[in-house]
Design a protein around this motif. Structure first.
Motif, mmCIF file in Angstrom:
data_model
loop_
_atom_site.group_PDB
_atom_site.id
_atom_site.type_symbol
_atom_site.label_atom_id
_atom_site.label_comp_id
_atom_site.label_asym_id
_atom_site.label_seq_id
_atom_site.Cartn_x
_atom_site.Cartn_y
_atom_site.Cartn_z
ATOM 1 N N LEU A 144 10.642 16.991 40.359
ATOM 2 C CA LEU A 144 11.855 17.514 39.742
ATOM 3 C C LEU A 144 12.793 18.229 40.705
ATOM 4 N N SER B 299 21.199 25.796 38.353
ATOM 5 C CA SER B 299 21.345 24.646 37.455
ATOM 6 C C SER B 299 20.017 24.216 36.853
ATOM 7 N N SER B 300 18.886 24.596 37.500
ATOM 8 C CA SER B 300 17.591 24.147 36.975
ATOM 9 C C SER B 300 16.495 25.147 37.304
ATOM 10 N N CYS B 301 15.458 25.123 36.481
ATOM 11 C CA CYS B 301 14.280 25.945 36.766
ATOM 12 C C CYS B 301 13.076 25.367 36.040
ATOM 13 N N ILE C 196 13.943 19.622 29.599
ATOM 14 C CA ILE C 196 13.571 18.271 30.000
ATOM 15 C C ILE C 196 12.411 17.840 29.109
ATOM 16 N N GLN D 226 17.185 21.722 32.860
ATOM 17 C CA GLN D 226 18.215 21.168 33.739
ATOM 18 C C GLN D 226 19.563 21.332 33.057
ATOM 19 N N THR D 227 20.478 22.007 33.713
ATOM 20 C CA THR D 227 21.827 22.284 33.188
ATOM 21 C C THR D 227 21.802 22.715 31.722
ATOM 22 N N PRO E 36 13.370 21.403 41.361
ATOM 23 C CA PRO E 36 14.184 22.412 40.678
ATOM 24 C C PRO E 36 14.723 23.455 41.662
ATOM 25 N N ASP E 37 15.699 24.205 41.206
ATOM 26 C CA ASP E 37 16.258 25.267 42.044
ATOM 27 C C ASP E 37 15.263 26.407 42.240
ATOM 28 N N TYR F 111 15.951 31.428 32.578
ATOM 29 C CA TYR F 111 17.120 30.638 32.957
ATOM 30 C C TYR F 111 18.417 31.388 32.662
#
Length: 198
Positions: free
Chosen positions: A131, A32-34, A54, A49-50, A133-134, A23
């Motif tokens: 989720l 912003s997320s992975c 999580i 997340q950010t 995610p990006d 990240y």
């Protein structure tokens, strides 16, 4: 440890640390997320997340999600808790149990890899729908087989079947940019965060 060492200490799981490494300095940098999966001796995952993991009462155990059995797979599964969960069907030792030899000795065109990709793709599919995610990063010893990623992309595309719009797969489902070092870099980054709180 805090009793013996008067220094800031951060605790997390090994796969969370790897997720954090990717990240801050790898495939998730600037996003912003992975979500990071390690697929090796076992299967585990960390989600960010950010900048925050999580998690709730505990850390996620995504490696034990339930997966649909591949039609050609008669392997009963090796998880001592669930038999045929993701870890029980896709971890490195299951490849050896299916093939009778270590994964690195199994030919690239062996049907075992299609079965393996099917289970890994289900993890990516479930992660995408839950989720979004990006980026999804697939690490661990199994994913060092370079032929695996295109197979996972292929199986993932079939599973999604056009239901949701996703980024280009070459950017969305990837292997670690930091190769073998995301866990170490993640731990150092988490330690740096603690020092910045002083």
């Amino acid at each position: 440890m805090k009793k013996e060492f008067n220094i800031p200490i951060a605790f997390t799981t090994d796969v969370n640390a790897a997720a954090y490494g990717e990240y801050v300095a790898g495939a998730g940098k600037g996003l912003s997320s992975c979500v990071y999966y390690t697929i090796g001796t076992g299967v585990g995952a960390g989600a960010i997340q950010t900048g925050s993991f999580i998690e709730g009462f505990s850390h996620p155990e995504m490696g034990h999600m339930i997966v649909k059995r591949h039609p050609d797979d008669s392997f009963e599964g090796s998880c001592p808790f669930h038999r045929d969960c993701l870890e029980g069907m896709a971890a490195g030792p299951t490849i050896e149990k299916r093939a009778g030899k270590k994964g690195q000795e199994v030919a690239e065109d062996d049907p075992i890899w299609t079965i393996e990709a099917y289970y890994v793709a289900q993890a990516a599919y479930n992660t995408t729908l839950m989720l979004a995610p990006d980026v999804i990063i697939l690490g661990g010893g199994v994913m060092k087989q370079r032929h695996m990623l295109p197979k996972v992309h292929h199986e993932f595309e079939k599973l999604v079947n056009g239901y949701v719009k996703i980024p280009p797969l070459e950017q969305y489902i990837v292997t670690p940019a930091l190769e073998d070092d995301p866990g170490t870099i993640g731990c150092l980054a988490l330690a740096k965060n603690e020092l910045q709180k002083l």
